[in-house]
Design an enzyme around this catalytic site. Sequence first.
Site, short mmCIF file in Angstrom:
data_model
loop_
_atom_site.label_atom_id
_atom_site.label_comp_id
_atom_site.label_asym_id
_atom_site.label_seq_id
_atom_site.Cartn_x
_atom_site.Cartn_y
_atom_site.Cartn_z
N GLY A 106 -18.02 -2.38 0.68
CA GLY A 106 -18.16 -2.33 -0.78
C GLY A 106 -16.90 -1.86 -1.47
N PHE B 11 -13.21 -5.23 1.69
CA PHE B 11 -14.33 -4.47 1.09
C PHE B 11 -15.63 -4.68 1.89
CE2 PHE B 11 -12.35 -4.77 -3.47
CZ PHE B 11 -11.40 -3.81 -3.13
N TYR C 289 0.88 -1.18 0.00
CA TYR C 289 0.00 0.00 0.00
C TYR C 289 0.92 1.23 0.00
CZ TYR C 289 -3.77 -3.19 1.43
OH TYR C 289 -4.68 -4.22 1.50
N PHE D 63 -13.98 0.48 -3.04
CA PHE D 63 -13.79 1.82 -3.62
C PHE D 63 -15.12 2.49 -3.96
CE2 PHE D 63 -9.80 -0.41 -4.39
CZ PHE D 63 -8.91 0.49 -3.83
N1 LIG Z 1 -6.62 -8.92 0.84
C1 LIG Z 1 -6.95 -8.12 -0.15
O1 LIG Z 1 -6.81 -8.43 -1.32
C2 LIG Z 1 -7.55 -6.77 0.17
C3 LIG Z 1 -8.14 -6.00 -0.86
C4 LIG Z 1 -8.70 -4.79 -0.52
C5 LIG Z 1 -8.67 -4.34 0.79
N2 LIG Z 1 -8.08 -5.09 1.77
C6 LIG Z 1 -8.09 -4.65 3.19
O2 LIG Z 1 -9.42 -4.47 3.58
C7 LIG Z 1 -9.60 -3.19 4.19
C8 LIG Z 1 -11.01 -2.69 3.94
O3 LIG Z 1 -11.24 -2.53 2.55
P1 LIG Z 1 -11.38 -1.11 1.85
O4 LIG Z 1 -10.88 -0.02 2.75
O5 LIG Z 1 -10.78 -1.22 0.52
O6 LIG Z 1 -12.92 -1.02 1.60
P2 LIG Z 1 -14.20 -0.74 2.56
O7 LIG Z 1 -13.79 -0.80 3.99
O8 LIG Z 1 -15.26 -1.63 2.08
O9 LIG Z 1 -14.61 0.72 2.15
C9 LIG Z 1 -13.75 1.78 2.14
C10 LIG Z 1 -14.46 2.92 1.39
O10 LIG Z 1 -15.62 3.30 2.11
C11 LIG Z 1 -15.54 4.66 2.49
N3 LIG Z 1 -16.09 4.74 3.85
C12 LIG Z 1 -15.58 4.20 4.97
N4 LIG Z 1 -16.38 4.45 6.03
C13 LIG Z 1 -17.43 5.15 5.54
C14 LIG Z 1 -18.59 5.71 6.13
N5 LIG Z 1 -18.84 5.55 7.44
N6 LIG Z 1 -19.47 6.36 5.34
C15 LIG Z 1 -19.24 6.51 4.01
N7 LIG Z 1 -18.15 6.02 3.39
C16 LIG Z 1 -17.25 5.34 4.15
C17 LIG Z 1 -14.09 5.03 2.41
O11 LIG Z 1 -13.93 6.40 2.09
P3 LIG Z 1 -13.37 7.47 3.18
O12 LIG Z 1 -11.90 7.30 3.22
O13 LIG Z 1 -13.81 8.77 2.61
O14 LIG Z 1 -14.03 7.16 4.48
C18 LIG Z 1 -13.62 4.15 1.27
O15 LIG Z 1 -13.92 4.75 0.03
C19 LIG Z 1 -8.51 -2.34 3.55
O16 LIG Z 1 -8.22 -1.20 4.33
C20 LIG Z 1 -7.38 -3.32 3.44
O17 LIG Z 1 -6.67 -3.36 4.66
C21 LIG Z 1 -7.53 -6.30 1.47
#
Ligand SMILES: NC(=O)c1ccc[n+]([C@@H]2O[C@H](COP(=O)([O-])OP(=O)(O)OC[C@H]3O[C@@H](n4cnc5c(N)ncnc54)[C@H](OP(=O)(O)O)[C@@H]3O)[C@@H](O)[C@H]2O)c1
Length: 292
Positions: free
Chosen positions: A216, A213, A63, A218
């Site tokens: 959801g 995710f 990252y 991105f």
């Molecule tokens: N193993 C893998 O292949 C893999 C792949 C992807 C991710 N990951 C891990 O999984 C974690 C979670 O996934 P993720 O961060 O990609 O996706 P997520 O948690 O599903 O969603 C993050 C998105 O939601 C928004 N968000 C968060 N809280 C919110 C709220 N209360 N209201 C409205 N929007 C909100 C964030 O924007 P803002 O920043 O504006 O809040 C961001 O755009 C990552 O941080 C990473 O550590 C692992």
Amino acid sequence: MSNIEQSDSFTLGGRTVKRLGYGAMQLAGPGVFGPPKDRDAALAVLREAVARGVNHIDTSDFYGPHITNQLIREALHPYQDDLAIVTKISARRGDDGSWIPAMSREELTQAVHDNLRNLGLDVLEVVNLRSMLGIHGPVEGSIEEPLTVLAELQRQGLVRHIGLSNVTSTQVAQGRRICEIVCVQNHYNLAHREDDALIDELARDGIAYVPFFPLGGFTPLQSSTLSDVAARLGATPMQVALAWLLRRAPNILLIPGTSSVAHLHENLAAGKLVLPDDAMKELEQVAGINAA
Ligand SMILES: NC(=O)c1ccc[n+]([C@@H]2O[C@H](COP(=O)([O-])OP(=O)(O)OC[C@H]3O[C@@H](n4cnc5c(N)ncnc54)[C@H](OP(=O)(O)O)[C@@H]3O)[C@@H](O)[C@H]2O)c1
């Protein structure tokens, strides 16, 4: 104000962690590449998460690359004893930000050392082998070679526990024959339910399932059913999405990602939201599952 001290816990490797954790991927620049727009804001999110009781942070040295781990170190080192930092290896970034498989012995070994250096640790608590046989989703194929390398690094004392990411249930079974697997991190949320059977299987064996995710990704989840349920319960749609996961299975650990302290507070407060049975049933519609 949210506080997760009272929320449920689950065993992750050798530790007991709160079921509500934090995913640090959103702290890097756009496309998870380069530095954040506001470095101080990124550091503040990390410090606030730990101040509110989060003791499970998910990250990777790819990252940024390196940047998210360096932010974690700057914000939180020396780390609280109870903090579990979970990282993942097996990809590297191209100069254009692309995600390139890096699953050779040399690349995996280098990645473990990069994580140790950038996080300022002597041993990594949990390392997920992220299958890059498929970049956007799990693809069948043997993970024996890279997992054997990671198990060797564990025997050398550089890694305490091993998990798998972006894998099929066949690969989880193969992995469990090679070494102890303490967690599986796959794409799963209210609308993306491919792993329903795998989650139940892992729950029976006490293995943590950590959906990535959870909101959801991105493009955060959007659904009128989700919005209706949230309005009825006086919560936000994102809180309902997280509360649904918490109720879905006891081995689910959450790592919602955000770059905003306000969203962090909102997400952590989901730990206090208990979804009634009728809401759980109604939310099945988000994935097109007939809940009758
Ligand atoms: N193993 C893998 O292949 C893999 C792949 C992807 C991710 N990951 C891990 O999984 C974690 C979670 O996934 P993720 O961060 O990609 O996706 P997520 O948690 O599903 O969603 C993050 C998105 O939601 C928004 N968000 C968060 N809280 C919110 C709220 N209360 N209201 C409205 N929007 C909100 C964030 O924007 P803002 O920043 O504006 O809040 C961001 O755009 C990552 O941080 C990473 O550590 C692992």
